[in-house]
Design a protein around this motif. Structure first.
Motif, mmCIF file in Angstrom:
data_model
loop_
_atom_site.group_PDB
_atom_site.id
_atom_site.type_symbol
_atom_site.label_atom_id
_atom_site.label_comp_id
_atom_site.label_asym_id
_atom_site.label_seq_id
_atom_site.Cartn_x
_atom_site.Cartn_y
_atom_site.Cartn_z
ATOM 1 N N LEU A 85 -29.903 20.578 1.676
ATOM 2 C CA LEU A 85 -28.298 21.436 1.553
ATOM 3 C C LEU A 85 -27.680 20.744 2.865
ATOM 4 O O LEU A 85 -28.278 20.744 3.849
ATOM 5 N N PRO A 86 -26.090 20.897 2.843
ATOM 6 C CA PRO A 86 -25.348 20.507 3.799
ATOM 7 C C PRO A 86 -25.612 21.217 5.091
ATOM 8 O O PRO A 86 -25.938 22.424 4.974
ATOM 9 N N PRO A 87 -25.425 20.550 6.309
ATOM 10 C CA PRO A 87 -25.708 21.302 7.554
ATOM 11 C C PRO A 87 -24.912 22.766 7.592
ATOM 12 O O PRO A 87 -25.323 23.699 8.416
ATOM 13 N N LYS A 88 -23.769 23.027 7.113
ATOM 14 C CA LYS A 88 -23.191 24.253 6.998
ATOM 15 C C LYS A 88 -23.814 25.443 6.815
ATOM 16 O O LYS A 88 -23.962 26.442 7.153
ATOM 17 N N TYR A 89 -24.736 24.929 5.436
ATOM 18 C CA TYR A 89 -25.774 26.145 5.022
ATOM 19 C C TYR A 89 -26.698 26.499 6.092
ATOM 20 O O TYR A 89 -26.868 27.876 6.265
ATOM 21 N N HIS A 90 -27.530 25.732 6.937
ATOM 22 C CA HIS A 90 -28.088 26.170 8.103
ATOM 23 C C HIS A 90 -27.324 26.871 9.259
ATOM 24 O O HIS A 90 -27.935 27.822 9.612
ATOM 25 N N ALA A 91 -26.142 26.126 9.351
ATOM 26 C CA ALA A 91 -25.399 27.029 10.349
ATOM 27 C C ALA A 91 -24.883 28.575 9.950
ATOM 28 O O ALA A 91 -25.137 29.432 10.754
ATOM 29 N N TRP A 92 -24.749 28.739 8.625
ATOM 30 C CA TRP A 92 -24.518 30.022 8.090
ATOM 31 C C TRP A 92 -25.625 30.933 8.176
ATOM 32 O O TRP A 92 -25.720 32.147 8.634
ATOM 33 N N LEU A 93 -26.869 30.416 7.964
ATOM 34 C CA LEU A 93 -28.321 30.972 7.855
ATOM 35 C C LEU A 93 -28.381 31.409 9.454
ATOM 36 O O LEU A 93 -28.802 32.747 9.685
ATOM 37 N N LEU A 94 -27.879 30.454 10.469
ATOM 38 C CA LEU A 94 -28.460 30.804 11.840
ATOM 39 C C LEU A 94 -27.287 31.973 12.267
ATOM 40 O O LEU A 94 -27.772 32.764 13.070
ATOM 41 N N SER A 95 -26.268 31.891 11.953
ATOM 42 C CA SER A 95 -25.302 32.932 12.402
ATOM 43 C C SER A 95 -25.350 34.253 11.814
ATOM 44 O O SER A 95 -25.001 35.067 12.400
ATOM 45 N N ALA A 96 -26.075 34.454 10.487
ATOM 46 C CA ALA A 96 -26.364 35.390 10.205
ATOM 47 C C ALA A 96 -27.900 36.201 10.784
ATOM 48 O O ALA A 96 -27.699 37.544 10.980
ATOM 49 N N GLU A 97 -28.700 35.242 11.169
ATOM 50 C CA GLU A 97 -29.850 35.564 11.735
ATOM 51 C C GLU A 97 -29.512 36.007 13.315
ATOM 52 O O GLU A 97 -30.185 37.165 13.765
ATOM 53 N N ALA A 114 -23.055 36.478 16.717
ATOM 54 C CA ALA A 114 -22.607 36.818 18.119
ATOM 55 C C ALA A 114 -21.319 37.697 17.868
ATOM 56 O O ALA A 114 -20.592 37.467 16.792
ATOM 57 N N PRO A 115 -20.898 38.458 18.807
ATOM 58 C CA PRO A 115 -19.690 39.469 18.518
ATOM 59 C C PRO A 115 -18.451 38.675 18.176
ATOM 60 O O PRO A 115 -17.781 39.281 17.439
ATOM 61 N N LYS A 116 -18.217 37.566 18.798
ATOM 62 C CA LYS A 116 -17.118 36.919 18.470
ATOM 63 C C LYS A 116 -17.155 35.698 17.536
ATOM 64 O O LYS A 116 -16.116 35.079 17.339
ATOM 65 N N GLN A 117 -17.924 35.680 16.755
ATOM 66 C CA GLN A 117 -18.295 34.650 15.726
ATOM 67 C C GLN A 117 -17.284 34.883 14.479
ATOM 68 O O GLN A 117 -16.770 35.911 14.559
ATOM 69 N N GLU A 118 -16.804 33.854 13.875
ATOM 70 C CA GLU A 118 -15.849 33.887 12.750
ATOM 71 C C GLU A 118 -16.266 33.587 11.535
ATOM 72 O O GLU A 118 -15.766 34.196 10.585
#
Length: 345
Positions: A268-280, A283-287
């Motif tokens: 799957l594209p890198p953005k999927y990994h990024a979304w999973l990591l940002s959910a795990e 950060a308070p100021k993430q978008e």
């Protein structure tokens, strides 16, 4: 693959031994209010996750707190298999998935091209028609009888989510009676979270179809972990059915790593990994919030519909990153899907 496995191994290497291994919560919420009390919304996600485990495993809270006699050996072997990419129950990447993803993401793709790709895979064709006619996706009272009709009626945007569900559904179908209820509920939970993430992504002007797919990954990770634990118990000659407390520990400790591994082996594209990591690890100021908020809303609503303990309304409003009016819109759509679907056992 080596780079990703090294990343996963690095995560595990920094953790304490299995007996005291830190659990990786499914619902993480960054503390934005330093003065938050112990009973504030910061405590809500762990409670929600505990209620989810009780429902998925069909047990009372006390049963999840028991110490399984074989837990250390089983969890150590599960960790080893994750580190070395040796999971026996890891779902294989569907052959047509990469081609379909490219076709559906291309601006110039036409209906015939998508239809031809689907028809080249007979099993996917059958699954797609079943899913397209299911209460979660069926657009009206009439029967969708062909792939071309499904693509025409649902449109390219609508067919993306049907394809995703059709690809994942066989992987989550129960293999035996012992996992039947868990698989049924995990699928129902996964669809609800995926639909919630999709709608919240639309509110944020983000990729709706991609968030639907990534919203299904946690439920697929859960069924994968459950099967792997059962396989390990058989290999270790543990005769009795694994205890619910053992399943809970395995899910809580390895849910996010398994999601990342699934995304990786499916390319799957890198953005999927990024979304999973940002959910795990939010950060308070993430978008980017659609996945985490989708999991929160989806879990809360599926538990509420099943008349299970869940999250208080005021706590949910504190946690999600959409307005009360937008939350009502998401909830209404999800509730319609839940009511139209089959009643849980």
């Amino acid at each position: 693959m080596p780079g990703f496995i090294s990343w996963v191994s690095g995560l595990f290497a920094k953790k304490p031994p299995v007996q005291t291994m830190q659990e990786t919560r499914l619902f993480n919420h960054p503390a934005s209010e330093p003065s938050a009390s112990e009973d504030s919304s910061a405590k809500a996600p762990p409670r929600l996750e505990a209620h989810l485990f009780c429902w998925l495993l069909d047990v009372q809270p006390a049963q999840l707190k028991k110490t399984a006699s074989s837990a250390d050996k089983v969890l150590a072997e599960l960790e080893r298999r994750l580190q070395t990419n040796a999971l026996e129950e890891l779902p294989r990447k569907p052959g047509t998935l990469p081609m379909l993803m490219r076709a559906l993401s291309a601006e110039t793709t036409d209906r015939k091209h998508v239809t031809d790709i689907i028809l080249s895979d007979p099993s996917l064709t059958d699954q797609l028609l079943q899913v397209a006619n299911s209460p979660q996706f069926k657009p009206g009272d009439y029967l969708i009888e062909s792939v071309d009709q499904a693509v025409f009626v649902l449109g390219l945007n609508g067919i993306r989510n049907v394809i995703t569900a059709a690809v994942m559904r066989p992987m989550m179908a129960a293999r035996n009676s012992s996992e039947a209820l868990f698989a049924q509920r995990a699928w129902r939970w996964g669809l609800t979270c995926a639909r919630s993430a999709e709608m919240i992504a639309r509110i944020h002007n983000d990729d709706t179809s991609a968030h639907f797919m990534v919203g299904l990954l946690p439920s697929l990770a859960y069924i994968t972990i459950r099967r792997e634990v059962a396989a390990i118990c058989r290999a270790q000659n543990i005769e009795n059915e694994p205890e619910p407390a053992l399943f809970r520990l395995a899910l809580a400790q390895h849910q996010w790593a398994t999601c990342q591994l699934l995304a990786n082996i499916w390319a799957l594209p890198p953005k999927y990994h990024a979304w999973l990591l940002s959910a795990e690890r939010p950060a308070p100021k993430q978008e980017n919030w659609p996945l985490l908020d989708g999991l929160l809303v989806g879990t809360r609503e599926v538990l509420r519909h099943a008349r299970q303990r869940n999250l208080a309304e005021e706590d949910l409003l504190k946690l999600v990153h959409i307005s009360p009016q937008q939350l009502d819109q998401v909830r209404a759509a999800v509730l319609t899907m839940l009511k139209d679907g089959k009643t849980d056992q």
